[in-house]
Motif scaffolding. Structure first.
Motif, PDB file in Angstrom:
ATOM      1  N   MET A  80       0.816  -1.216   0.000  1.00  0.00           N
ATOM      2  CA  MET A  80       0.000   0.000   0.000  1.00  0.00           C
ATOM      3  C   MET A  80       0.849   1.264   0.000  1.00  0.00           C
ATOM      4  O   MET A  80       0.454   2.287  -0.537  1.00  0.00           O
ATOM      5  CB  MET A  80      -0.960  -0.016   1.200  1.00  0.00           C
ATOM      6  N   SER A  81       2.027   1.189   0.612  1.00  0.00           N
ATOM      7  CA  SER A  81       2.911   2.360   0.592  1.00  0.00           C
ATOM      8  C   SER A  81       3.310   2.710  -0.828  1.00  0.00           C
ATOM      9  O   SER A  81       3.470   3.881  -1.178  1.00  0.00           O
ATOM     10  CB  SER A  81       4.164   2.098   1.420  1.00  0.00           C
ATOM     11  N   ASP A  82       3.473   1.706  -1.656  1.00  0.00           N
ATOM     12  CA  ASP A  82       3.796   1.960  -3.062  1.00  0.00           C
ATOM     13  C   ASP A  82       2.640   2.648  -3.755  1.00  0.00           C
ATOM     14  O   ASP A  82       2.829   3.556  -4.569  1.00  0.00           O
ATOM     15  CB  ASP A  82       4.097   0.633  -3.792  1.00  0.00           C
ATOM     16  N   ILE A  83       1.433   2.195  -3.440  1.00  0.00           N
ATOM     17  CA  ILE A  83       0.255   2.829  -4.034  1.00  0.00           C
ATOM     18  C   ILE A  83       0.203   4.296  -3.609  1.00  0.00           C
ATOM     19  O   ILE A  83      -0.029   5.189  -4.411  1.00  0.00           O
ATOM     20  CB  ILE A  83      -1.032   2.089  -3.602  1.00  0.00           C
ATOM     21  N   LEU A  84       0.450   4.523  -2.322  1.00  0.00           N
ATOM     22  CA  LEU A  84       0.424   5.899  -1.816  1.00  0.00           C
ATOM     23  C   LEU A  84       1.483   6.750  -2.505  1.00  0.00           C
ATOM     24  O   LEU A  84       1.277   7.931  -2.764  1.00  0.00           O
ATOM     25  CB  LEU A  84       0.670   5.910  -0.304  1.00  0.00           C
ATOM     26  N   ALA A  85       2.617   6.117  -2.818  1.00  0.00           N
ATOM     27  CA  ALA A  85       3.718   6.886  -3.387  1.00  0.00           C
ATOM     28  C   ALA A  85       3.601   7.051  -4.893  1.00  0.00           C
ATOM     29  O   ALA A  85       3.980   8.065  -5.446  1.00  0.00           O
ATOM     30  CB  ALA A  85       5.044   6.226  -3.034  1.00  0.00           C
ATOM     31  N   PHE A  86       3.066   6.038  -5.565  1.00  0.00           N
ATOM     32  CA  PHE A  86       3.184   6.046  -7.026  1.00  0.00           C
ATOM     33  C   PHE A  86       1.875   5.919  -7.796  1.00  0.00           C
ATOM     34  O   PHE A  86       1.854   5.374  -8.891  1.00  0.00           O
ATOM     35  CB  PHE A  86       4.125   4.915  -7.477  1.00  0.00           C
ATOM     36  N   SER A  87       0.786   6.357  -7.240  1.00  0.00           N
ATOM     37  CA  SER A  87      -0.425   6.240  -8.045  1.00  0.00           C
ATOM     38  C   SER A  87      -1.094   7.601  -8.163  1.00  0.00           C
ATOM     39  O   SER A  87      -0.569   8.596  -7.713  1.00  0.00           O
ATOM     40  CB  SER A  87      -1.386   5.234  -7.452  1.00  0.00           C
ATOM     41  N   SER A  88      -2.268   7.614  -8.766  1.00  0.00           N
ATOM     42  CA  SER A  88      -2.889   8.914  -8.994  1.00  0.00           C
ATOM     43  C   SER A  88      -4.384   8.840  -8.750  1.00  0.00           C
ATOM     44  O   SER A  88      -4.991   7.772  -8.820  1.00  0.00           O
ATOM     45  CB  SER A  88      -2.638   9.358 -10.421  1.00  0.00           C
TER      46      SER A  88
END
Lengths: 125, 307
Positions: free
Chosen positions: A35-43
């Motif tokens: 989820m941290s990746d989603i928070l960092a790299f999504s829109s």
């Protein structure tokens, strides 16, 4: 750009909740179990593909204004999660396809990742 | 009856609006010598069903489609308006409240009234029931639009409060190891910021930063506090706990560096992205930490879009 209705066909998905919002248009996809990746790299406005089914998925989506989530690998979200999603007006889908194939199918049909659009994830100039 | 009597917005508007606000000003007045046949075409071309009759600038009667129909059935289409019009004309004045027009329509059963200037008796317009409905709807639309604008106007609350410096602050207590409820505080904070009308992308950045900070407190500390201080120029987020503290802040800031236990990673967190995410989403970030004492993170997001 396509509607969730079209995405359901492509992913052989079923609707978990939010059947009234399937005309939502999707242009960007993001996929991760982290989820941290989603928070960092999504829109905002992206379709989130994940194999994770816990309340933090919904919270993460809420924070970045993601309105549609598809659970892959035949995962079934429980009632807590669907209730949270309902409260936030989100659409939840699920598919038996694995993550890799789900992403591949959508990419082939024109759904792109945020990097392909050349805009900063937070909309900053 | 009396205790249930409601005074609706529409009723209020019939007092607030004047006849001149809703009447139709482009009047197709006809002369008394017009034939009914000509009148029929005037009605058709202008899509109206009645009109005042004027002679030398003076109102002398009113004629409607009903009179045309009567003439048609009697075979009197060559008759002139003067012989068929109603001369007993009731009029309204431009400055009368709309409620007068409403009651006049109810009492008389007429379809339209000429509106006559108080000075000089000049014909100023015509008013129909349709004009009243249209006028009220337009006014309601304007009210609604204003309300919408106000609801969306960025931080309007700050404009209403007069002070040299206004700070709105929200504080949330975060429970330790309660993974099902983790994120609730950030969720509530996000809603609060939205209520203030702050720009959506700035709300999103604040929410992501708050959420990562909240997850850190849930995972590593025995609970803590998340707070936001909102001013006209910035949002200042503060996350503090009395947990174990961070031994090496520089290392902790590196993407991928994590000391989170396995159970946290299974939940989709603890991959060493948290602090970096907070830094990336905010314009200014500061970490104070002491082993055994706790960690204190402050992060600032500027609201005027300048870094």
């Amino acid at each position: 750009m396509m509607t969730l209705k079209e995405i359901i066909v492509i992913l052989k998905a079923e609707v978990v909740t939010g059947a009234d919002k399937l005309n939502m248009k999707i242009q960007i996809g993001c996929a991760a179990d982290l989820m941290s990746d989603i928070l960092a790299f999504s829109s905002p406005g992206a379709l989130l593909l994940t194999g994770l089914t816990n309340p933090q998925v919904i919270r993460t989506a809420e924070m970045i204004d993601i309105k549609a989530i598809c659970f892959v690998r035949a995962k079934k979200p429980d009632n807590t999660i669907t209730t949270m999603a309902d409260d936030l007006n989100m659409v939840l889908l699920r598919t038996d396809l694995p993550m890799f194939e789900s992403c591949g199918r959508l990419y082939k049909e024109g759904i792109v990742s945020i990097d392909n659009l050349g805009i900063d994830k937070n909309g900053r100039e | 009856m009396a205790e249930n009597k409601k005074y609706t917005k529409t009723q209020e508007l019939t007092y607030e609006l004047r006849v001149k606000d809703v009447m139709n000003r482009t009047v197709v007045a006809v002369s008394p010598k017009t034939t009914i046949n000509e009148l029929r075409e005037i009605f058709r071309d202008n899509r109206i069903s009645g009109t005042p009759v004027e002679d030398k600038g003076k109102l002398i009667g009113i004629i409607s489609i009903e009179d045309v129909i009567n003439c048609l059935s009697e075979g009197e289409m060559d008759a002139i308006v003067a012989d068929k019009m109603s001369t007993n004309v009731e009029v309204l004045r431009p400055d009368e409240p709309l409620v007068h027009a409403v009651s006049k329509f109810n009492k008389s059963g007429f379809g339209r009234f000429p509106v006559i200037e108080r000075d000089g008796g000049k014909l100023a317009g015509v008013i129909t029931k349709g004009d009243i409905i249209k006028g009220i709807l337009e006014k309601l639309e304007i009210h609604y639009h204003e309300e919408e604008i106000q609801r969306h106007r960025a931080s309007y609350i700050f404009d209403d409060i007069v002070a040299d410096q206004t700070t709105l602050s929200f504080q949330y207590n975060i429970k330790s190891k309660d993974f099902n409820r983790a994120g609730e505080s950030s969720s509530q904070l996000k809603k609060a910021l939205n209520c203030l009308g702050i720009q959506p992308d700035l709300v999103r950045r604040s929410a992501i930063a708050a959420y990562e900070a909240e997850m850190n407190i849930v995972v590593f500390a025995d609970g803590g506090r998340l707070s936001a201080a909102v001013q006209t120029s910035q949002i200042k987020l503060t996350a503090s706990d009395s947990g174990p503290g961070i031994p090496d802040i520089e290392k902790a800031m590196q993407p991928g560096y994590s000391t989170a236990p396995d159970w946290v990673q299974e939940l989709g967190f603890g991959a060493g992205m948290g602090l970096m995410n907070i830094k990336n989403c905010t314009d200014k970030m500061d970490i104070q930490s002491e082993i055994g004492k706790g960690t204190h993170i402050t992060a600032i997001i500027y609201l005027n879009n300048k870094k």
